[in-house]
Design an enzyme around this catalytic site. Structure first.
Site, mmCIF file in Angstrom:
data_model
loop_
_atom_site.group_PDB
_atom_site.id
_atom_site.type_symbol
_atom_site.label_atom_id
_atom_site.label_comp_id
_atom_site.label_asym_id
_atom_site.label_seq_id
_atom_site.Cartn_x
_atom_site.Cartn_y
_atom_site.Cartn_z
ATOM 1 C CE LYS A 1 15.421 -4.901 -36.992
ATOM 2 N NZ LYS A 1 16.501 -5.610 -36.303
ATOM 3 N N GLY B 1 31.775 2.623 -38.547
ATOM 4 C CA GLY B 1 30.756 2.741 -37.513
ATOM 5 C C GLY B 1 31.280 2.251 -36.179
ATOM 6 C CB VAL B 2 33.490 3.285 -33.695
ATOM 7 C CG1 VAL B 2 34.480 2.335 -34.310
ATOM 8 C CG2 VAL B 2 33.713 4.695 -34.215
ATOM 9 N N GLY B 3 29.801 2.977 -33.047
ATOM 10 C CA GLY B 3 28.816 3.195 -31.999
ATOM 11 C C GLY B 3 28.981 2.097 -30.957
ATOM 12 C CB VAL C 1 27.566 -3.069 -32.248
ATOM 13 C CG1 VAL C 1 28.166 -4.341 -32.858
ATOM 14 C CG2 VAL C 1 26.240 -3.395 -31.565
#
Length: 353
Positions: free
Chosen positions: A80, A186-188, A190
């Site tokens: 990462k 979280g509705v970005g 993905v």
């Protein structure tokens, strides 16, 4: 503090700090394990409160990538990268050129890709300076036909949808998602992709996000119900789907959480490992994050090695089978799902050695 004595150090093979004064780049790359192949993992850009917070994130995330690749049966190791900086105001072409040079300096031991705070545009800049970058070009679309850019988020969302189905089947005993109540944090890219598939399957949605435009899009396009950021935990729903940042399952949120299933896309969802035992005591089925959100890395692997959209789709759908195995073993052995997921990944890593 020495990296070797850090609480999240897990026999990592390499931890490298990169700095470029001209562009302002401050970054860390962690390579956890290359037993199964070169370490692949996204490049995250975030406004970390401290250097130690950035180090903790990259150590935890890189370990998760090793386990994610192993569970997904990919010829890849885990790594990462994190860039310390504001993803909204701190980006520049020079910064990502410098990051490309940093990645290239590791000679292919680490392959980078998009992550929180970065996307296809940044990968394309980095690809000007290194070939060890994925997700910078076009490939056959997983669904809908045609070509799409290198963004792996649709594959991540599809894998989470498949994994959520497996969790609902195991814990709630139902295959049909019609009327299923799901709270998505979280509705970005993905989270919205997951929400769209759930809506098409007949589920009812409640959503929240720190970005108001994301919430508005889910409400207007999917008929979702918007709720406050702190209210998402206490909803009387069937599934809680964390699709934002990590450590979201913590002692405070557990006080309110009511859903019998946790299945979402976020990395490192548990603030501490012992919380898995608390979830087990409560009868809450937790889908380990690095098992359920592997669709993106599977996509990136296929981009590098080739393969059709049909083959990619079939591989991603294997996430459901892997999770079912984890759930069944956990029940049979009286262990947490995270313990079984770790054990299964370690078995595959040992097999590789």
């Amino acid at each position: 503090m020495s990296v070797f004595s850090h609480v999240d150090f897990d026999q990592h093979e390499q931890v490298v700090y990169g700095h470029d004064q001209a562009s302002g780049l401050k970054a860390i790359i962690a390579i956890h394990d290359t037993t199964l192949g070169p370490a692949l993992g996204g490049c995250r850009m975030w406004s970390y409160a401290s250097d130690d917070e950035a180090l903790r994130d990259v150590l935890r995330l890189s370990r998760g990538m090793s386990y994610k690749s192993a569970l997904a049966k990919l010829p890849l190791g885990g790594g990462k990268a994190v860039i310390i900086g504001n993803p909204h105001t701190g980006k520049s072409e020079a910064l990502f050129q410098a990051m490309g040079d940093f990645v290239d300096s590791l000679g292919g031991r680490y392959i980078t890709a998009a992550d929180s705070g970065t996307g296809v545009a940044e990968m394309q800049i980095m690809a000007e300076r290194t070939r060890h970058v994925a997700g910078a070009g076009q490939r056959e679309a997983l669904v809908g036909g045609g070509l799409r850019n290198g963004d792996p988020s649709p594959s991540t969302a599809y894998g989470v949808f498949i994994g959520l189905q497996a969790a609902v089947r195991h814990r709630l005993g139902r295959d049909d998602l019609r009327g299923l109540k799901v709270a998505i944090q979280g509705v970005g890219q993905v989270g919205f992709g997951l929400a769209k598939q759930l809506k098409e399957a007949g589920a009812e949605l409640w959503v929240t996000d720190i970005v108001e435009a994301n919430v508005r899009r889910a409400v207007e396009q999917l008929g979702a119900t918007a709720v406050g950021q702190n209210d998402i935990y206490g909803l009387d729903v069937d599934v809680f789907a964390p699709c934002a940042m990590g450590a979201i399952i913590n002692p405070h949120s557990l006080e309110a959480l009511r859903a019998p299933v946790i299945a979402g896309a976020a990395n490192n969802q548990l603030a501490s490992a012992e919380l898995a035992e608390e979830l087990q005591r409560r009868g809450c089925l937790y889908a380990p994050d690095y098992a359920i959100n592997a669709g993106g890395i599977i996509d990136v692997c296929y981009e590098r090695t080739g393969g059709s959209a049909a083959e990619l789709k079939a591989h991603i759908e294997g996430i459901g089978q892997t999770l079912t195995e984890i759930f069944q073993r956990a029940e049979r052995e009286g262990a947490t799902t995270t313990a079984i997921a770790d054990r299964l990944a370690e078995e595959r890593l040992r097999g590789g050695r």
